[in-house]
Design a protein around this motif. Structure first.
Motif, PDB file in Angstrom:
ATOM      1  N   VAL A   8       0.868  -1.171   0.000  1.00  0.00           N
ATOM      2  CA  VAL A   8       0.000   0.000   0.000  1.00  0.00           C
ATOM      3  C   VAL A   8       0.905   1.221   0.000  1.00  0.00           C
ATOM      4  CG1 VAL A   8      -1.773   1.298   1.240  1.00  0.00           C
ATOM      5  CG2 VAL A   8      -1.801  -1.216   1.277  1.00  0.00           C
ATOM      6  N   MET A   9       0.703   2.101  -0.971  1.00  0.00           N
ATOM      7  CA  MET A   9       1.494   3.328  -1.063  1.00  0.00           C
ATOM      8  C   MET A   9       0.587   4.538  -0.920  1.00  0.00           C
ATOM      9  SD  MET A   9       4.289   2.744  -4.001  1.00  0.00           S
ATOM     10  CE  MET A   9       5.318   1.297  -4.030  1.00  0.00           C
ATOM     11  N   SER A  10       1.023   5.483  -0.089  1.00  0.00           N
ATOM     12  CA  SER A  10       0.247   6.706   0.096  1.00  0.00           C
ATOM     13  C   SER A  10       1.059   7.963  -0.192  1.00  0.00           C
ATOM     14  CB  SER A  10      -0.311   6.779   1.525  1.00  0.00           C
ATOM     15  OG  SER A  10       0.729   6.797   2.465  1.00  0.00           O
ATOM     16  N   HIS A  11       2.324   7.798  -0.552  1.00  0.00           N
ATOM     17  CA  HIS A  11       3.176   8.958  -0.821  1.00  0.00           C
ATOM     18  C   HIS A  11       3.322   9.176  -2.322  1.00  0.00           C
ATOM     19  CE1 HIS A  11       4.172   7.981   3.339  1.00  0.00           C
ATOM     20  NE2 HIS A  11       4.288   9.296   3.446  1.00  0.00           N
ATOM     21  N   GLY A  12       3.218  10.419  -2.733  1.00  0.00           N
ATOM     22  CA  GLY A  12       3.247  10.780  -4.144  1.00  0.00           C
ATOM     23  C   GLY A  12       4.586  10.536  -4.807  1.00  0.00           C
ATOM     24  N   PRO A  13       4.632  10.723  -6.106  1.00  0.00           N
ATOM     25  CA  PRO A  13       5.825  10.376  -6.882  1.00  0.00           C
ATOM     26  C   PRO A  13       7.084  11.133  -6.491  1.00  0.00           C
ATOM     27  CG  PRO A  13       4.177  11.447  -8.274  1.00  0.00           C
ATOM     28  CD  PRO A  13       3.553  11.238  -6.937  1.00  0.00           C
ATOM     29  N   THR A  14       6.969  12.354  -6.012  1.00  0.00           N
ATOM     30  CA  THR A  14       8.184  13.107  -5.685  1.00  0.00           C
ATOM     31  C   THR A  14       8.736  12.779  -4.301  1.00  0.00           C
ATOM     32  OG1 THR A  14       6.889  14.991  -4.889  1.00  0.00           O
ATOM     33  CG2 THR A  14       7.586  15.017  -7.220  1.00  0.00           C
ATOM     34  N   ASP A  15       8.007  11.982  -3.523  1.00  0.00           N
ATOM     35  CA  ASP A  15       8.494  11.524  -2.226  1.00  0.00           C
ATOM     36  C   ASP A  15       9.347  10.283  -2.468  1.00  0.00           C
ATOM     37  OD1 ASP A  15       8.587  10.044   0.313  1.00  0.00           O
ATOM     38  OD2 ASP A  15       7.168  11.554   1.018  1.00  0.00           O
ATOM     39  N   GLU A  16      10.556  10.265  -1.923  1.00  0.00           N
ATOM     40  CA  GLU A  16      11.457   9.143  -2.187  1.00  0.00           C
ATOM     41  C   GLU A  16      10.887   7.809  -1.734  1.00  0.00           C
ATOM     42  OE1 GLU A  16      15.209   9.185   0.010  1.00  0.00           O
ATOM     43  OE2 GLU A  16      14.228  10.413   1.524  1.00  0.00           O
ATOM     44  N   ARG A  17       9.908   7.813  -0.827  1.00  0.00           N
ATOM     45  CA  ARG A  17       9.301   6.555  -0.390  1.00  0.00           C
ATOM     46  C   ARG A  17       8.574   5.851  -1.532  1.00  0.00           C
ATOM     47  NH1 ARG A  17       7.205   9.248   5.146  1.00  0.00           N
ATOM     48  NH2 ARG A  17       7.172  11.007   3.695  1.00  0.00           N
ATOM     49  N   ALA A  18       8.126   6.576  -2.535  1.00  0.00           N
ATOM     50  CA  ALA A  18       7.514   5.939  -3.703  1.00  0.00           C
ATOM     51  C   ALA A  18       8.559   5.107  -4.443  1.00  0.00           C
ATOM     52  CB  ALA A  18       6.900   6.980  -4.626  1.00  0.00           C
ATOM     53  N   SER A  19       9.742   5.664  -4.637  1.00  0.00           N
ATOM     54  CA  SER A  19      10.818   4.931  -5.311  1.00  0.00           C
ATOM     55  C   SER A  19      11.302   3.762  -4.465  1.00  0.00           C
ATOM     56  CB  SER A  19      11.988   5.872  -5.621  1.00  0.00           C
ATOM     57  OG  SER A  19      11.590   6.850  -6.562  1.00  0.00           O
ATOM     58  N   VAL A  20      11.397   3.971  -3.156  1.00  0.00           N
ATOM     59  CA  VAL A  20      11.791   2.880  -2.256  1.00  0.00           C
ATOM     60  C   VAL A  20      10.772   1.748  -2.345  1.00  0.00           C
ATOM     61  CG1 VAL A  20      12.106   2.218   0.162  1.00  0.00           C
ATOM     62  CG2 VAL A  20      13.096   4.345  -0.675  1.00  0.00           C
ATOM     63  N   GLY A  21       9.486   2.085  -2.302  1.00  0.00           N
ATOM     64  CA  GLY A  21       8.446   1.072  -2.373  1.00  0.00           C
ATOM     65  C   GLY A  21       8.514   0.249  -3.645  1.00  0.00           C
ATOM     66  N   PHE A  22       8.693   0.918  -4.783  1.00  0.00           N
ATOM     67  CA  PHE A  22       8.785   0.171  -6.041  1.00  0.00           C
ATOM     68  C   PHE A  22      10.079  -0.620  -6.143  1.00  0.00           C
ATOM     69  CE2 PHE A  22       5.065   2.492  -7.444  1.00  0.00           C
ATOM     70  CZ  PHE A  22       4.396   1.499  -8.144  1.00  0.00           C
ATOM     71  N   THR A  23      11.158  -0.131  -5.561  1.00  0.00           N
ATOM     72  CA  THR A  23      12.401  -0.896  -5.536  1.00  0.00           C
ATOM     73  C   THR A  23      12.198  -2.189  -4.750  1.00  0.00           C
ATOM     74  OG1 THR A  23      13.753   1.098  -5.739  1.00  0.00           O
ATOM     75  CG2 THR A  23      14.824  -0.850  -4.815  1.00  0.00           C
ATOM     76  N   ILE A  24      11.530  -2.093  -3.609  1.00  0.00           N
ATOM     77  CA  ILE A  24      11.303  -3.267  -2.773  1.00  0.00           C
ATOM     78  C   ILE A  24      10.310  -4.235  -3.410  1.00  0.00           C
ATOM     79  CG2 ILE A  24      10.328  -4.024  -0.562  1.00  0.00           C
ATOM     80  CD1 ILE A  24      11.766  -1.581   0.681  1.00  0.00           C
ATOM     81  N   VAL A  25       9.226  -3.726  -3.978  1.00  0.00           N
ATOM     82  CA  VAL A  25       8.250  -4.622  -4.588  1.00  0.00           C
ATOM     83  C   VAL A  25       8.852  -5.304  -5.820  1.00  0.00           C
ATOM     84  CG1 VAL A  25       7.000  -3.004  -6.115  1.00  0.00           C
ATOM     85  CG2 VAL A  25       5.779  -4.894  -5.029  1.00  0.00           C
ATOM     86  N   ASN A  26       9.721  -4.617  -6.554  1.00  0.00           N
ATOM     87  CA  ASN A  26      10.403  -5.260  -7.676  1.00  0.00           C
ATOM     88  C   ASN A  26      11.346  -6.345  -7.174  1.00  0.00           C
ATOM     89  OD1 ASN A  26       9.100  -3.868  -9.697  1.00  0.00           O
ATOM     90  ND2 ASN A  26      10.628  -2.266  -9.828  1.00  0.00           N
ATOM     91  N   GLY A  27      11.938  -6.131  -6.006  1.00  0.00           N
ATOM     92  CA  GLY A  27      12.752  -7.181  -5.397  1.00  0.00           C
ATOM     93  C   GLY A  27      11.916  -8.410  -5.076  1.00  0.00           C
ATOM     94  N   GLY A  28      10.678  -8.194  -4.650  1.00  0.00           N
ATOM     95  CA  GLY A  28       9.778  -9.318  -4.414  1.00  0.00           C
ATOM     96  C   GLY A  28       9.511 -10.095  -5.687  1.00  0.00           C
ATOM     97  N   LEU A  29       9.322  -9.391  -6.794  1.00  0.00           N
ATOM     98  CA  LEU A  29       9.135 -10.066  -8.079  1.00  0.00           C
ATOM     99  C   LEU A  29      10.379 -10.871  -8.446  1.00  0.00           C
ATOM    100  CD1 LEU A  29       7.353  -7.249 -10.124  1.00  0.00           C
ATOM    101  CD2 LEU A  29       6.333  -9.394  -9.330  1.00  0.00           C
ATOM    102  N   THR A  30      11.547 -10.288  -8.217  1.00  0.00           N
ATOM    103  CA  THR A  30      12.802 -10.981  -8.502  1.00  0.00           C
ATOM    104  C   THR A  30      12.934 -12.241  -7.650  1.00  0.00           C
ATOM    105  OG1 THR A  30      13.873  -8.921  -9.146  1.00  0.00           O
ATOM    106  CG2 THR A  30      15.327 -10.722  -8.497  1.00  0.00           C
ATOM    107  N   ALA A  31      12.428 -12.193  -6.432  1.00  0.00           N
ATOM    108  CA  ALA A  31      12.479 -13.341  -5.520  1.00  0.00           C
ATOM    109  C   ALA A  31      11.426 -14.399  -5.851  1.00  0.00           C
ATOM    110  CB  ALA A  31      12.313 -12.866  -4.081  1.00  0.00           C
TER     111      ALA A  31
END
Length: 119
Positions: A8-31
């Motif tokens: 669940v993401m609630s922070h907009g695109p310019t907040d670095e947490r959006a990039s962190v979230g997608f980095t982590i979820v992509n890691g889940g796909l890789t796993a």
């Protein structure tokens, strides 16, 4: 052990947490996990056409690339209907692969045993 990740993401695109979230979820796909992202409040802007094109939180990959990678590998991207409506967006305003879907889809994944994260 969960084989699915629901984020669940609630922070907009310019907040670095959006990039962190997608980095982590992509890691889940890789796993080898399947993954869903539910965008709420300011995060629905991530799914708006053009909104992430110039966002880059170093040292991570550009957000546009992170989102494209997520979708190309079978990730599910949902945008909260009331949050989309509050911003005056419709399906035509969203990137290909994003769907306007209520929280019941997220709840179904959680009930099925998905691991959850929030950003």
């Amino acid at each position: 052990m969960a084989d699915e990740l629901a984020v669940v993401m609630s922070h907009g695109p310019t907040d670095e947490r959006a990039s962190v979230g997608f980095t982590i979820v992509n890691g889940g796909l890789t796993a080898g996990m399947s993954a869903s992202v539910f965008l709420t409040t300011d995060a629905v802007d991530i799914a708006r056409r053009g909104a992430v094109d110039l966002v880059h939180a170093h040292p991570m990959d550009p957000l546009k690339d992170l989102v494209a990678d997520f979708l190309s590998r079978g990730g599910t991207l949902w945008a909260c209907p009331p949050c989309v409506k509050a911003r005056g967006y419709g399906e035509g305003d969203l990137i290909e692969g994003a769907e306007i879907v209520g929280a019941s889809a997220l709840h179904a994944r959680i009930q099925a045993g998905a691991a959850t994260l929030c950003f």
